[in-house]
Design a protein around this motif. Structure first.
Motif, PDB file in Angstrom:
ATOM      1  N   GLN A  48       0.909  -1.064  -0.018  1.00  0.00           N
ATOM      2  CA  GLN A  48       0.076  -0.015  -0.283  1.00  0.00           C
ATOM      3  C   GLN A  48       0.877   1.152   0.020  1.00  0.00           C
ATOM      4  OE1 GLN A  48      -3.651  -0.487  -0.003  1.00  0.00           O
ATOM      5  NE2 GLN A  48      -2.898  -2.432  -0.709  1.00  0.00           N
ATOM      6  N   TYR A  49       0.556   2.150  -0.785  1.00  0.00           N
ATOM      7  CA  TYR A  49       1.205   3.449  -0.845  1.00  0.00           C
ATOM      8  C   TYR A  49       0.360   4.610  -0.704  1.00  0.00           C
ATOM      9  CZ  TYR A  49       4.754   0.675  -3.653  1.00  0.00           C
ATOM     10  OH  TYR A  49       5.818  -0.299  -3.806  1.00  0.00           O
ATOM     11  N   GLU A  50       0.925   5.763  -0.388  1.00  0.00           N
ATOM     12  CA  GLU A  50       0.454   7.093   0.114  1.00  0.00           C
ATOM     13  C   GLU A  50       1.208   8.096  -0.762  1.00  0.00           C
ATOM     14  OE1 GLU A  50      -0.798   8.410   3.701  1.00  0.00           O
ATOM     15  OE2 GLU A  50      -1.810   6.410   4.133  1.00  0.00           O
ATOM     16  N   PHE A  51       1.225   8.157  -2.314  1.00  0.00           N
ATOM     17  CA  PHE A  51       2.100   8.467  -3.032  1.00  0.00           C
ATOM     18  C   PHE A  51       1.910  10.196  -2.823  1.00  0.00           C
ATOM     19  CE2 PHE A  51       1.614   4.773  -5.624  1.00  0.00           C
ATOM     20  CZ  PHE A  51       2.819   4.342  -5.363  1.00  0.00           C
ATOM     21  N   LYS A  52       3.210  10.912  -3.037  1.00  0.00           N
ATOM     22  CA  LYS A  52       3.225  12.411  -2.979  1.00  0.00           C
ATOM     23  C   LYS A  52       3.800  12.841  -4.188  1.00  0.00           C
ATOM     24  CE  LYS A  52       2.107  13.115   1.464  1.00  0.00           C
ATOM     25  NZ  LYS A  52       0.798  13.962   1.790  1.00  0.00           N
ATOM     26  N   PRO A  53       3.321  13.819  -4.876  1.00  0.00           N
ATOM     27  CA  PRO A  53       3.752  14.503  -6.122  1.00  0.00           C
ATOM     28  C   PRO A  53       5.108  14.930  -6.032  1.00  0.00           C
ATOM     29  CG  PRO A  53       1.544  15.304  -5.832  1.00  0.00           C
ATOM     30  CD  PRO A  53       1.733  14.627  -4.851  1.00  0.00           C
ATOM     31  N   ILE A  54       6.094  14.840  -6.991  1.00  0.00           N
ATOM     32  CA  ILE A  54       7.438  15.238  -6.616  1.00  0.00           C
ATOM     33  C   ILE A  54       7.626  16.936  -6.606  1.00  0.00           C
ATOM     34  CG2 ILE A  54       9.534  15.489  -8.044  1.00  0.00           C
ATOM     35  CD1 ILE A  54       9.135  12.617  -9.157  1.00  0.00           C
ATOM     36  N   ASP A  55       6.661  17.576  -7.177  1.00  0.00           N
ATOM     37  CA  ASP A  55       6.483  18.864  -7.089  1.00  0.00           C
ATOM     38  C   ASP A  55       6.078  19.609  -5.787  1.00  0.00           C
ATOM     39  OD1 ASP A  55       3.974  18.444  -7.266  1.00  0.00           O
ATOM     40  OD2 ASP A  55       3.685  20.142  -9.028  1.00  0.00           O
ATOM     41  N   GLN A  56       5.628  18.736  -4.888  1.00  0.00           N
ATOM     42  CA  GLN A  56       5.373  19.308  -3.570  1.00  0.00           C
ATOM     43  C   GLN A  56       6.291  18.524  -2.558  1.00  0.00           C
ATOM     44  OE1 GLN A  56       1.250  17.891  -2.598  1.00  0.00           O
ATOM     45  NE2 GLN A  56       0.496  18.487  -4.745  1.00  0.00           N
ATOM     46  N   LEU A  57       7.463  18.120  -3.025  1.00  0.00           N
ATOM     47  CA  LEU A  57       8.397  17.652  -1.921  1.00  0.00           C
ATOM     48  C   LEU A  57       9.000  18.573  -1.041  1.00  0.00           C
ATOM     49  CD1 LEU A  57      10.033  14.755  -3.573  1.00  0.00           C
ATOM     50  CD2 LEU A  57       7.722  14.769  -2.258  1.00  0.00           C
ATOM     51  N   GLU A  58       9.150  19.939  -1.719  1.00  0.00           N
ATOM     52  CA  GLU A  58       9.964  21.036  -1.173  1.00  0.00           C
ATOM     53  C   GLU A  58       9.208  21.583   0.033  1.00  0.00           C
ATOM     54  OE1 GLU A  58      11.426  23.546  -4.345  1.00  0.00           O
ATOM     55  OE2 GLU A  58      13.513  22.748  -4.075  1.00  0.00           O
ATOM     56  N   GLN A  59       7.771  21.379  -0.040  1.00  0.00           N
ATOM     57  CA  GLN A  59       6.859  21.705   1.101  1.00  0.00           C
ATOM     58  C   GLN A  59       6.897  20.937   2.272  1.00  0.00           C
ATOM     59  OE1 GLN A  59       3.115  22.387  -0.801  1.00  0.00           O
ATOM     60  NE2 GLN A  59       3.798  23.120  -2.653  1.00  0.00           N
ATOM     61  N   LEU A  60       7.470  19.705   2.200  1.00  0.00           N
ATOM     62  CA  LEU A  60       7.676  18.854   3.323  1.00  0.00           C
ATOM     63  C   LEU A  60       8.772  18.967   4.130  1.00  0.00           C
ATOM     64  CD1 LEU A  60       6.291  15.774   1.197  1.00  0.00           C
ATOM     65  CD2 LEU A  60       4.864  17.476   2.516  1.00  0.00           C
ATOM     66  N   ALA A  61       8.761  18.357   5.355  1.00  0.00           N
ATOM     67  CA  ALA A  61      10.070  18.725   6.201  1.00  0.00           C
ATOM     68  C   ALA A  61      11.005  17.574   5.722  1.00  0.00           C
ATOM     69  CB  ALA A  61       9.277  18.385   7.726  1.00  0.00           C
ATOM     70  N   GLU A  62      12.498  18.259   6.056  1.00  0.00           N
ATOM     71  CA  GLU A  62      13.445  17.564   5.983  1.00  0.00           C
ATOM     72  C   GLU A  62      13.329  16.266   6.775  1.00  0.00           C
ATOM     73  OE1 GLU A  62      18.431  17.999   5.736  1.00  0.00           O
ATOM     74  OE2 GLU A  62      17.097  19.474   6.573  1.00  0.00           O
ATOM     75  N   ASN A  63      14.050  15.100   6.245  1.00  0.00           N
ATOM     76  CA  ASN A  63      13.930  13.684   6.987  1.00  0.00           C
ATOM     77  C   ASN A  63      12.465  13.196   7.181  1.00  0.00           C
ATOM     78  OD1 ASN A  63      16.570  13.735   7.461  1.00  0.00           O
ATOM     79  ND2 ASN A  63      16.288  15.091   9.327  1.00  0.00           N
ATOM     80  N   ALA A  64      11.713  13.831   6.467  1.00  0.00           N
ATOM     81  CA  ALA A  64      10.328  13.212   6.409  1.00  0.00           C
ATOM     82  C   ALA A  64      10.357  11.743   5.538  1.00  0.00           C
ATOM     83  CB  ALA A  64       9.147  14.016   5.751  1.00  0.00           C
ATOM     84  N   ASN A  65       9.535  10.773   5.974  1.00  0.00           N
ATOM     85  CA  ASN A  65       9.432   9.534   5.002  1.00  0.00           C
ATOM     86  C   ASN A  65       8.175   9.672   4.268  1.00  0.00           C
ATOM     87  OD1 ASN A  65      11.021   8.837   7.570  1.00  0.00           O
ATOM     88  ND2 ASN A  65      11.902   7.592   5.964  1.00  0.00           N
ATOM     89  N   ILE A  66       8.413   9.475   2.999  1.00  0.00           N
ATOM     90  CA  ILE A  66       7.287   9.555   1.954  1.00  0.00           C
ATOM     91  C   ILE A  66       7.317   8.254   0.974  1.00  0.00           C
ATOM     92  CG2 ILE A  66       6.944  11.984   2.487  1.00  0.00           C
ATOM     93  CD1 ILE A  66       8.268  12.298  -0.363  1.00  0.00           C
ATOM     94  N   ASP A  67       6.061   8.369   0.429  1.00  0.00           N
ATOM     95  CA  ASP A  67       5.936   7.463  -1.001  1.00  0.00           C
ATOM     96  C   ASP A  67       6.030   8.349  -1.789  1.00  0.00           C
ATOM     97  OD1 ASP A  67       5.682   5.310   0.995  1.00  0.00           O
ATOM     98  OD2 ASP A  67       3.629   5.347   0.899  1.00  0.00           O
TER      99      ASP A  67
END
Length: 213
Positions: A48-67
């Protein structure tokens, strides 16, 4: 790989310090647990995945774990490096660039056995899904570090990505790198890959071609 039946586990609240999933609970199994192989069941859910679009990654915290899911736009050869641990140890790594329908690419570093897979695994711009990839930042550049990957994942997002890249012109469209350099006036610049792109960026920002950046 196989299908197993787990029993006699203990359900408890997840500890976010060690559990990087989004689930509120976790199950632990001690020496009293029972783990038995069973027949495969094609109706069992897959990863199971919860994908994040690549263009939104800079809005997320450093060291966050994402799909993340995307197309492998390019890849480097696997290489071996020494860690800074004491004592140092040798580890294998491989860098990829991965892009999705947003037209933004991100550098992904694979480690250990994922990095040393045969080059043919990465040939042909396949779709790749990353589970629990960690966001890293260095010199205003955002990248991902991943230990879990799946090539050609069986999901609707993968089918859409493959069609976009290979059949709808995604491979030929301009790609923006997910990283930025600080420009004049505190703004951010896309990393420029060619002199022509640099010239066009200057024109867009209202600067003359002879002005220094």
């Amino acid at each position: 790989h196989g299908v197993y039946k787990f029993s006699r586990g203990l359900v408890k609240l997840a500890n976010p310090q060690f559990n990087k999933t989004t689930h509120r609970y976790e199950i632990t199994f001690d020496e009293w647990a029972s783990i038995e192989p069973v027949d495969d069941d094609p109706h069992l859910p897959t990863q199971q995945y919860e994908f994040k679009p690549i263009d939104q990654l800079e809005q997320l915290a450093e060291n966050a774990n994402i799909d993340v899911i995307g197309v492998i736009h390019s890849y480097d050869q696997a290489m071996q490096i020494k860690t800074r641990s004491d004592p140092p140890r040798d580890v294998n790594k491989r860098d990829l660039t991965v892009v999705d329908q947003s037209g933004v690419e991100v550098k992904v570093t694979l480690w250990a056995e994922n990095a040393t897979q045969n080059d043919s695994v990465f040939d042909g711009n396949p779709v790749i899904a990353l589970k629990g990839a960690r966001i890293s930042r260095f010199n205003d550049s955002t990248s991902l570090s991943a230990n879990k990957m799946e090539i050609h994942p069986q999901c609707t997002e993968a089918n859409a990505l493959y069609q976009w890249y290979h059949q709808s012109g995604g491979a030929a469209q301009p790609i923006i790198r997910l990283s930025a350099q600080r420009g004049m006036g505190g703004g951010s610049w896309p990393l420029i890959k060619t002199i022509e792109e640099h010239r066009l960026a200057c024109q867009t920002m209202g600067m003359g071609e002879n002005e220094k950046t």
